[in-house]
Design an enzyme around this catalytic site. Structure first.
Site, short mmCIF file in Angstrom:
data_model
loop_
_atom_site.label_atom_id
_atom_site.label_comp_id
_atom_site.label_asym_id
_atom_site.label_seq_id
_atom_site.Cartn_x
_atom_site.Cartn_y
_atom_site.Cartn_z
N LEU A 83 -2.51 -9.30 -8.55
CA LEU A 83 -3.50 -8.44 -7.88
C LEU A 83 -4.59 -9.24 -7.19
O LEU A 83 -5.06 -10.25 -7.69
CB LEU A 83 -4.14 -7.50 -8.92
CG LEU A 83 -3.16 -6.59 -9.68
CD1 LEU A 83 -3.93 -5.68 -10.64
CD2 LEU A 83 -2.31 -5.76 -8.74
N GLY A 110 -7.44 -6.68 -2.17
CA GLY A 110 -6.79 -5.58 -1.45
C GLY A 110 -6.28 -4.52 -2.43
O GLY A 110 -6.54 -3.33 -2.27
N HIS A 111 -5.57 -4.97 -3.48
CA HIS A 111 -5.09 -4.02 -4.49
C HIS A 111 -6.26 -3.29 -5.15
O HIS A 111 -6.21 -2.09 -5.37
CB HIS A 111 -4.33 -4.75 -5.61
CG HIS A 111 -3.03 -5.37 -5.20
ND1 HIS A 111 -2.82 -6.73 -5.21
CD2 HIS A 111 -1.87 -4.81 -4.79
CE1 HIS A 111 -1.58 -6.98 -4.84
NE2 HIS A 111 -0.99 -5.85 -4.56
N GLU A 171 -2.13 -0.74 4.40
CA GLU A 171 -1.58 -0.74 5.77
C GLU A 171 -0.99 -2.09 6.19
O GLU A 171 -0.36 -2.18 7.22
CB GLU A 171 -2.67 -0.35 6.78
CG GLU A 171 -2.88 1.13 6.83
CD GLU A 171 -3.91 1.55 7.85
OE1 GLU A 171 -4.41 0.69 8.61
OE2 GLU A 171 -4.24 2.74 7.87
N SER A 190 -0.28 -11.11 -2.02
CA SER A 190 0.03 -11.90 -3.21
C SER A 190 0.72 -13.20 -2.81
O SER A 190 0.58 -14.23 -3.46
CB SER A 190 0.94 -11.11 -4.14
OG SER A 190 0.37 -9.87 -4.41
#
Ligand code: PAF
Length: 278
Positions: free
Chosen positions: A30, A33-34, A146, A184
């Protein structure tokens, strides 16, 4: 934060839940962004599940799967601050009890170009796992970034085909200070490659500038010529398309944007990115 390795136990824990359920499917490792997806899901739902599962059926290449970054301990540490989140960390038998193969779907052109062309069976694997997760947890909302724009459209098409009632929430790409889209896979880049990797973002910005003076086919050509002169980077594709159905711009519909899509191999690391041009 509550962690579950069996979906049955997790569904039991959620049995008497009140309010909506948001799902954030991830393959772990993670990053910010996550976490932005998790934060949005928490804001918009009374209950949130974050799944962490490196789905083998979406990798067309064994070494890519083997090298995919994993850092479960660190992932759980990052999720600890969200005390009302349910984390689903299954082992493979929980999701693929019989065999580890994907179902076959037909996404038409959407599944055949760009990622679909260069990663055979990738979207069958993604759709298989997403369909499983949606059927198991029946979330009201599911959150996707996105950066994987084509994946988003594939998942929307999957919902239509299977009449699944999940609302897909697409969330903007989160970038590093130098513009590199968070992924990632960025962890796999060495120092030099990490520097080089900003070329994806720079190329998208250049395409945006060129839209003032050139037509998309010329821009695609200019960019691919430029890449053929750079060693260390293998341009897999660069395309300018409508972002509703990935068509030619002459078929642009009023709700669609013009978007550029890029994929490169930098060393052994495959990176993708995209950007609205107008
Ligand atoms: O975007 C991803 O991380 C994966 O493709 C997903 C949607 C979690 C399915 O494994």
């Amino acid at each position: 934060m509550n962690t579950f390795s069996s979906y049955r136990n997790l569904n039991n824990a959620l049995r008497n839940r009140k309010g909506s359920l948001g799902l954030v499917p991830t393959m772990g490792s993670l990053h910010t962004g996550h976490l932005s997806l998790v934060e949005k899901a928490i804001k918009e739902n009374s209950n949130v599940i974050v799944s962490i599962f490196v789905n083998p059926t979406q990798f067309d290449n064994k070494s890519d799967l083997k090298n995919y970054p994993q850092s479960l301990k660190n992932d759980l540490k990052q999720l600890q601050k969200f005390n009302n989140v349910f984390v689903y960390v299954p082992d493979i038998q929980d999701l693929y009890p019989k065999n580890t193969i994907s179902k076959k779907y037909n996404f038409g052109r959407l599944g055949k170009i760009m990622e679909g062309e260069s990663r055979v069976n990738h979207f069958n694997g993604v759709a298989t796992i997403v369909e499983k997760l949606f059927k198991i947890f029946k979330p009201n909302f599911a959150y996707f970034g996105e950066k994987d724009f084509q994946q988003l459209l594939i998942i929307k098409s999957l919902l239509k085909q299977k009449s699944l009632k999940v609302k897909i929430i697409s969330c903007p790409t989160v970038r590093e200070n130098d513009g590199l889209a968070m992924s990632s896979r960025n962890k796999l880049l060495n120092k030099k490659e990490r520097k080089t990797a900003t070329v994806l973002y720079r190329t998208l910005l250049e395409a945006k500038r060129l839209m003032n003076s050139s037509k998309p086919p010329e821009i695609e050509k200019t960019i691919s010529t430029k890449f053929s002169n750079i060693k260390d980077i293998d341009l897999l594709y660069f395309k300018i398309l409508t972002d509703g159905s990935f068509s030619d711009l002459k078929n642009l519909k009023s709700k669609e944007n013009v978007r550029a899509f890029i994929a490169c191999n930098i060393g052994n690391v495959r990176l993708i990115d995209n950007m609205i041009l107008e």
